[in-house]
Each structure stands twice: as C-alpha cells, then as structure tokens.
Enzyme design. Structure first.
Site, PDB file in Angstrom:
ATOM      1  N   SER A  36      50.528  11.177  24.378  1.00  0.00           N
ATOM      2  CA  SER A  36      51.530  10.290  24.996  1.00  0.00           C
ATOM      3  C   SER A  36      50.910   9.598  26.206  1.00  0.00           C
ATOM      4  CB  SER A  36      52.741  11.109  25.434  1.00  0.00           C
ATOM      5  OG  SER A  36      52.378  11.922  26.553  1.00  0.00           O
ATOM      6  N   ASP A  88      51.314   8.323  20.858  1.00  0.00           N
ATOM      7  CA  ASP A  88      52.758   8.580  20.798  1.00  0.00           C
ATOM      8  C   ASP A  88      53.475   7.623  21.768  1.00  0.00           C
ATOM      9  OD1 ASP A  88      55.042   9.987  20.035  1.00  0.00           O
ATOM     10  OD2 ASP A  88      54.771  11.560  21.552  1.00  0.00           O
ATOM     11  N   HIS A  89      54.503   6.949  21.285  1.00  0.00           N
ATOM     12  CA  HIS A  89      55.305   6.040  22.129  1.00  0.00           C
ATOM     13  C   HIS A  89      54.471   4.998  22.877  1.00  0.00           C
ATOM     14  CE1 HIS A  89      59.078   8.091  21.405  1.00  0.00           C
ATOM     15  NE2 HIS A  89      58.440   9.238  21.537  1.00  0.00           N
ATOM     16  N   GLU A 127      59.537   1.678  15.463  1.00  0.00           N
ATOM     17  CA  GLU A 127      60.787   2.431  15.625  1.00  0.00           C
ATOM     18  C   GLU A 127      61.992   1.493  15.673  1.00  0.00           C
ATOM     19  OE1 GLU A 127      60.855   5.459  18.687  1.00  0.00           O
ATOM     20  OE2 GLU A 127      63.008   5.772  18.490  1.00  0.00           O
ATOM     21  N   HIS A 176      64.711  13.794  22.387  1.00  0.00           N
ATOM     22  CA  HIS A 176      63.588  14.456  23.055  1.00  0.00           C
ATOM     23  C   HIS A 176      64.067  15.554  24.005  1.00  0.00           C
ATOM     24  CE1 HIS A 176      61.688  10.547  21.899  1.00  0.00           C
ATOM     25  NE2 HIS A 176      60.750  11.397  21.508  1.00  0.00           N
ATOM     26  N   GLY A 177      63.214  16.542  24.203  1.00  0.00           N
ATOM     27  CA  GLY A 177      63.495  17.572  25.200  1.00  0.00           C
ATOM     28  C   GLY A 177      64.190  18.793  24.631  1.00  0.00           C
ATOM     29  N   HIS A 186      61.295  11.708  15.429  1.00  0.00           N
ATOM     30  CA  HIS A 186      60.924  12.165  16.772  1.00  0.00           C
ATOM     31  C   HIS A 186      61.929  13.234  17.196  1.00  0.00           C
ATOM     32  CE1 HIS A 186      57.901   9.186  18.273  1.00  0.00           C
ATOM     33  NE2 HIS A 186      58.183   8.710  17.071  1.00  0.00           N
ATOM     34  N   ASN A 237      57.827  15.108  14.661  1.00  0.00           N
ATOM     35  CA  ASN A 237      57.232  15.269  15.995  1.00  0.00           C
ATOM     36  C   ASN A 237      57.789  16.486  16.716  1.00  0.00           C
ATOM     37  OD1 ASN A 237      56.194  12.777  15.380  1.00  0.00           O
ATOM     38  ND2 ASN A 237      56.899  11.778  17.242  1.00  0.00           N
ATOM     39  N   SER A 242      58.396  19.862  22.569  1.00  0.00           N
ATOM     40  CA  SER A 242      59.127  20.776  23.467  1.00  0.00           C
ATOM     41  C   SER A 242      59.017  22.241  23.040  1.00  0.00           C
ATOM     42  CB  SER A 242      60.604  20.378  23.540  1.00  0.00           C
ATOM     43  OG  SER A 242      60.726  19.103  24.089  1.00  0.00           O
TER      44      SER A 242
HETATM   45  P1  13P Z   1      60.663  17.164  21.095  1.00  0.00           P
HETATM   46  O1  13P Z   1      60.942  16.943  22.541  1.00  0.00           O
HETATM   47  O2  13P Z   1      61.921  17.461  20.346  1.00  0.00           O
HETATM   48  O3  13P Z   1      59.624  18.170  20.850  1.00  0.00           O
HETATM   49  O4  13P Z   1      60.116  15.757  20.494  1.00  0.00           O
HETATM   50  C1  13P Z   1      58.778  15.392  20.643  1.00  0.00           C
HETATM   51  C2  13P Z   1      58.522  13.962  20.268  1.00  0.00           C
HETATM   52  O5  13P Z   1      59.324  13.283  19.654  1.00  0.00           O
HETATM   53  C3  13P Z   1      57.227  13.378  20.645  1.00  0.00           C
HETATM   54  O6  13P Z   1      57.153  12.015  20.359  1.00  0.00           O
HETATM   55  O1  G3H Z   2      58.131  11.870  23.310  1.00  0.00           O
HETATM   56  C1  G3H Z   2      57.867  12.635  24.214  1.00  0.00           C
HETATM   57  C2  G3H Z   2      56.790  13.649  24.064  1.00  0.00           C
HETATM   58  O2  G3H Z   2      57.341  14.939  24.096  1.00  0.00           O
HETATM   59  C3  G3H Z   2      55.749  13.454  25.119  1.00  0.00           C
HETATM   60  O3  G3H Z   2      56.245  13.839  26.348  1.00  0.00           O
HETATM   61  O4  G3H Z   2      55.783  11.831  27.779  1.00  0.00           O
HETATM   62  O5  G3H Z   2      56.194  14.116  28.796  1.00  0.00           O
HETATM   63  O6  G3H Z   2      54.065  13.634  27.559  1.00  0.00           O
HETATM   64  P1  G3H Z   2      55.523  13.326  27.704  1.00  0.00           P
HETATM   65 ZN    ZN Z   3      59.017  10.965  20.503  1.00  0.00          ZN
END
Ligand code: 13P
Ligand code: G3H
Ligand code: ZN
Length: 326
Positions: A56, A96-97, A148, A192-193, A225, A268, A271
């Site tokens: 990321s 990622d993202h 996305e 996320h999270g 995700h 993905n 967390s």
């Molecule tokens: P989680 O926070 O559910 O693990 O998702 C991770 C994610 O989507 C990373 O791009």
């Molecule tokens: O999409 C989020 C992933 O869990 C990456 O998290 O941006 O804190 O590295 P981060």
């Molecule tokens: Zn994500």
C-alpha cells in the site's frame, strides 16, 4: 525501468484464469516488513498456493519502496529455497489502492507486476478516464490492472466513508468497455479494518449483488477488498493480554468461501494478520516481561501469522494445492 519478469514475478492474468476455472480465490496479503513477508511465503509454499504480495501507499512510506521491492524480489528466491525444488509458487507484486497514474507508473517502472488504480471515489467518467490511462501504460509492459467501482465503508486512503456505496451492476459493462481493466474490485458490504459491522446488526455481505454483477460480466475476475474475518479467538487473546478491542467484527469465513467459489478471484486480507501479530506479541510481553530481544516476540508473531495464512489458503480461499496447476 525494471521489468518484473526479470525478477521472477508474474502478473495476475494466468492466476485469475486458473482461479476462475478452479472455483477458488488468490490470497492478496499486505506486507510492510520482513517478518510479514516471511510468514506469507512460508504459508503459501507449505500449502502450495499462488500468492499476491500487496504493497500500500502506507507500506511504501513506512518501509521505503526500494527495500520493499528487494524484499519481494528476494521472496522468489526464498520461496524456491524453502520449497526445496526447482518449482517456485507464482508470486505477484501488486500495488494496493494506487491513488494516481503517477504512482502506478512509478511502481510499474520499479518492478511491480500488477497495480490497482483506485478511482472509486471519483465520478464515473473520471474513474474510467484515469483507469484507462493506467491500463494503456501498464499493458505495454504486460502489467495487469485492477480497477474499482463502488465505495467501501470504513477508512480507505485516509478517507472515512460512513456508508457503503454498493457497486451498481448496471455500470460494470460500461466500465470494462471503457477501461480494458483486467479485474474489478467491487463494493458489496466488505470494509477495511477490524470494525466492519455494528454490534447487533446483520453481519452479511451482499452476495446477491455479486451474483447480479457476475451475470453482467460472466467469467470476468472480481476482487474483494476489506475481507478480514476478525477471528474472535484472536480478539479475545489480545484483550486478555491488556488490549482494548471492543466490538471488532469481520466477514464470516463461510461467506468468503462462498464468494471464492464464484467469479471472485482475489481476496484482500490485511487486518487479520495485524491482529494475529498483535495477539502473539502481547502474549510474550505479558508472560515474559523481562524479554527484550525483538526476535523473541517478532518470531512468535511471524509463526502466528503463518498459521493464520495457511488456514486462509486451505479453508477460506481454497487456493491451497493450486500453485502448480496446468
Ligand atoms: P482488511 O482490512 O479487511 O484486511 O482489508 C484489506 C484490504 O482490502 C487491503 O486492500
Ligand atoms: O486497504 C488497506 C490496507 O489494509 C492497507 O492499509 O494503508 O494502513 O497500509 P495501510
Ligand atoms: Zn483494500
């Protein structure tokens, strides 16, 4: 310009084609440091699973992108070494993202084999235009691109979205036609999270929207995700050793297993790994307060992470045993 093929990495095309045919999903695990990378590679080599290593923007600023890329490059040799044979599991290095064309371009030139351009918070036409620009650049080097549509609730790129904006099935065909992306991340209730659902609400994702999307674009690789399950035994372990995680709720593994059997080809998970490491580290700190050698707590954290990822590959994503499929 570093081409990922010279590093022994692969893009997602072949991985996704096989996952679609075999009714499983490829694990996409995030990493920020050596222990996380070791755990991912050990788990995937031992279960013979293909794997996507995700980096990321936060990981790049935490660990330095040069170091991360050398770690990923080293991962190919490491996988060969611990695999003990000539064959090495397929390893993809994915952004990622990705937040802009420039970030994606710099990763492609730096040896990434796959990138995500996340234009999901932009108006539809802008998302198409930006995604297409990335695809046109990436495809010159046979790098695959994830786009996305729809916005996940929770924190994404430091922006907090209170509500999900589910992907609209009626938009997906136009998005694919306008961009030529290789895979599509969708919003169906994952987030996320570690706090994905409010206590007392129905912790279910919208598999009905997924089915509608699949009908519109049959055989096209879908990405989920925000797919951590927030294992309650790990949450309890963290809390029993002084943590304060209240009402942490994730996506049921049965729902993810169901999704992995469909056109969902990439899931993905970040967390859950963070939780597993935290639980193990808290345990060492609580039980051995005199310990101060980082290897004595990062080692158990790495082992806990490896076990978690093996479980994901075997029991949730179904990717175990598919690394060397023809
Ligand atoms: P989680 O926070 O559910 O693990 O998702 C991770 C994610 O989507 C990373 O791009
Ligand atoms: O999409 C989020 C992933 O869990 C990456 O998290 O941006 O804190 O590295 P981060
Ligand atoms: Zn994500």
């Amino acid at each position: 310009m570093i081409n990922y093929k010279d590093l022994g990495l692969v893009n997602t095309r072949d991985m996704f084609a096989k996952a679609m045919k075999g009714n499983y999903a490829i694990p996409a695990f995030n990493f920020n440091n050596m222990e996380q990378l070791q755990a991912i590679i050990q788990a995937c080599v031992e279960t013979e699973s293909p794997v996507i290593l995700q980096v990321s923007k936060g990981a790049r600023s935490y660990a330095n992108q040069t170091l991360l890329r050398y770690l990923a490059q080293g991962a190919v040799e490491y996988a060969r070494e611990i695999g003990g044979g000539d064959k090495v599991i397929p390893i993809c290095l994915h952004l990622d993202h990705g937040d802009s064309f420039e970030t994606c371009k710099s990763c492609i030139e730096f040896g990434f084999s796959s990138v995500m351009i996340d234009g999901s918070s932009k108006p539809f036409a802008e998302n198409i235009a930006e995604t297409k620009k990335v695809v046109d650049f990436a495809h010159q080097f046979d790098v695959t691109v994830e786009g996305e549509l729809g916005v996940l609730a929770g924190v994404e790129d430091d922006v907090q979205a209170e509500e999900h904006t589910y992907t609209r099935p009626e938009e997906v065909q136009a998005f694919l036609a306008g961009t030529s992306v290789d895979s599509l991340a969708i919003s169906i209730g994952t987030s996320h999270g570690a706090y994905k659902f409010k206590p007392g609400t129905n912790p279910k994702i919208r598999l009905d929207i997924l089915a509608e999307i699949e009908q519109k674009i049959p055989g096209f690789p879908i990405v989920l995700h925000g797919s951590s399950s927030v294992p309650q035994d790990i949450v309890a372990q963290i809390n029993s050793f002084g943590g304060k995680l209240k009402d942490a709720i994730g996506i049921g593994e049965d729902q993810l297993r169901e999704a992995a059997k469909s056109a969902v080809c990439k899931i993905n998970i970040d967390s859950d790994g963070r939780l597993a490491m935290t639980g193990a580290i808290r345990k060492v700190f609580a039980e051995k307060p005199a310990e101060f050698d980082p290897r004595k707590y990062l080692g158990p954290a790495r082992d806990a992470l490896k076990e978690l990822y093996k479980h994901k590959c075997i029991n949730v994503l179904g990717s175990a045993g598919h690394a060397f499929d023809k």
